[in-house]
Design an enzyme around this catalytic site. Sequence first.
Site, PDB file in Angstrom:
ATOM      1  N   TYR A  18       7.663 -13.733 -14.190  1.00 52.88           N
ATOM      2  CA  TYR A  18       6.648 -12.744 -13.840  1.00 52.88           C
ATOM      3  C   TYR A  18       5.337 -13.091 -14.553  1.00 52.88           C
ATOM      4  O   TYR A  18       4.257 -13.067 -13.958  1.00 52.88           O
ATOM      5  CB  TYR A  18       7.114 -11.350 -14.242  1.00 52.88           C
ATOM      6  CG  TYR A  18       6.142 -10.245 -13.917  1.00 52.88           C
ATOM      7  CD1 TYR A  18       6.047  -9.743 -12.619  1.00 52.88           C
ATOM      8  CD2 TYR A  18       5.322  -9.697 -14.898  1.00 52.88           C
ATOM      9  CE1 TYR A  18       5.154  -8.717 -12.315  1.00 52.88           C
ATOM     10  CE2 TYR A  18       4.428  -8.675 -14.601  1.00 52.88           C
ATOM     11  CZ  TYR A  18       4.350  -8.194 -13.308  1.00 52.88           C
ATOM     12  OH  TYR A  18       3.461  -7.184 -13.017  1.00 52.88           O
ATOM     13  N   ASN A  63      -2.421  -6.716  -3.470  1.00 52.29           N
ATOM     14  CA  ASN A  63      -1.702  -5.941  -4.474  1.00 52.29           C
ATOM     15  C   ASN A  63      -0.182  -6.087  -4.434  1.00 52.29           C
ATOM     16  O   ASN A  63       0.486  -5.761  -5.413  1.00 52.29           O
ATOM     17  CB  ASN A  63      -2.087  -4.454  -4.300  1.00 52.29           C
ATOM     18  CG  ASN A  63      -1.251  -3.526  -5.147  1.00 52.29           C
ATOM     19  OD1 ASN A  63      -1.391  -3.491  -6.371  1.00 52.29           O
ATOM     20  ND2 ASN A  63      -0.352  -2.794  -4.509  1.00 52.29           N
ATOM     21  N   ALA A 104       0.790  -1.237   0.000  1.00 58.13           N
ATOM     22  CA  ALA A 104       0.000   0.000   0.000  1.00 58.13           C
ATOM     23  C   ALA A 104       0.818   1.281   0.000  1.00 58.13           C
ATOM     24  O   ALA A 104       0.274   2.350  -0.246  1.00 58.13           O
ATOM     25  CB  ALA A 104      -0.922   0.015   1.224  1.00 58.13           C
ATOM     26  N   ASP A 114       2.473  -2.997   4.278  1.00 60.52           N
ATOM     27  CA  ASP A 114       3.630  -2.908   3.389  1.00 60.52           C
ATOM     28  C   ASP A 114       4.885  -3.265   4.163  1.00 60.52           C
ATOM     29  O   ASP A 114       4.974  -3.017   5.374  1.00 60.52           O
ATOM     30  CB  ASP A 114       3.771  -1.499   2.799  1.00 60.52           C
ATOM     31  CG  ASP A 114       4.513  -1.491   1.478  1.00 60.52           C
ATOM     32  OD1 ASP A 114       5.714  -1.819   1.461  1.00 60.52           O
ATOM     33  OD2 ASP A 114       3.902  -1.160   0.446  1.00 60.52           O
TER      34      ASP A 114
END
Length: 262
Positions: free
Chosen positions: A151, A91, A13, A36
Amino acid sequence: MALNGKIAVVTGAALGIGKAMTEILLQNGATVVLLDVNEAAGKSLKEALDKQYGREKTLFLNCDVESEEHIKAAFQKTVETFGGIDILCNNAGILNERTWEKMISINLVGAIRVAYLALQHMNKLAGGRGGVIVNTASMAGLGPLMSCPVYTATKHGVVGFTRAMAAASTASGYGIRFNALCPGFVQTDLFSAIPSNLGHYSHLADATQQMADMMGTLTVSLVAECLLELVNDETKNGEALLVTTNGNKYITFPVFTLSRGP
């Protein structure tokens, strides 16, 4: 879902897309818990948000998505402080083909770990309120980014996990929607560092830059607006939303159905 009074948790975040997600959720009335591993950036953002929204609207917790203990403690603190969890923005992520095992650990294993631990608090079958989980994937979760094969694999995994969990939640009665946000190239530190993080594929850096030049780069605020759509629209479940400078598109996947033999 109206966001007023809702409790949202955002991983990764402190910077980039996560920061933009945090800000747009606050702008629309949610209370946000910022998770985070970057403590300095997280505390700095928290201080700035306190001045704008008041101290009670946010909580920053240092949290490494590779640590089950960290995540459990963060969710427990969230529930103790605010009474529950309605929204998870899953995220946190990195892009570094040189440390590909760590990338899998954060981008895919971490996303699954966070989602499963959030379920313990959100699942209606376990006494939760239900809600929505949005996993940050990538356009690389929908098609190959040749300079970043691992990735690409992690983000394909995130999309697949999201879609399967959406179906499992519906079938099981969890009361939780699952969606995947799949942005193209975004103006972040992660994007800027791509050329130096390609490892075996550093010879493809120019081709990747050409692709970015052709496609254009998104702002984090535009990506955050698409998050808001996936959170607010109660009809969205199991969706993968591709976000590009040329517009947004919900991806249509093949449909597999169970059939009985003769």
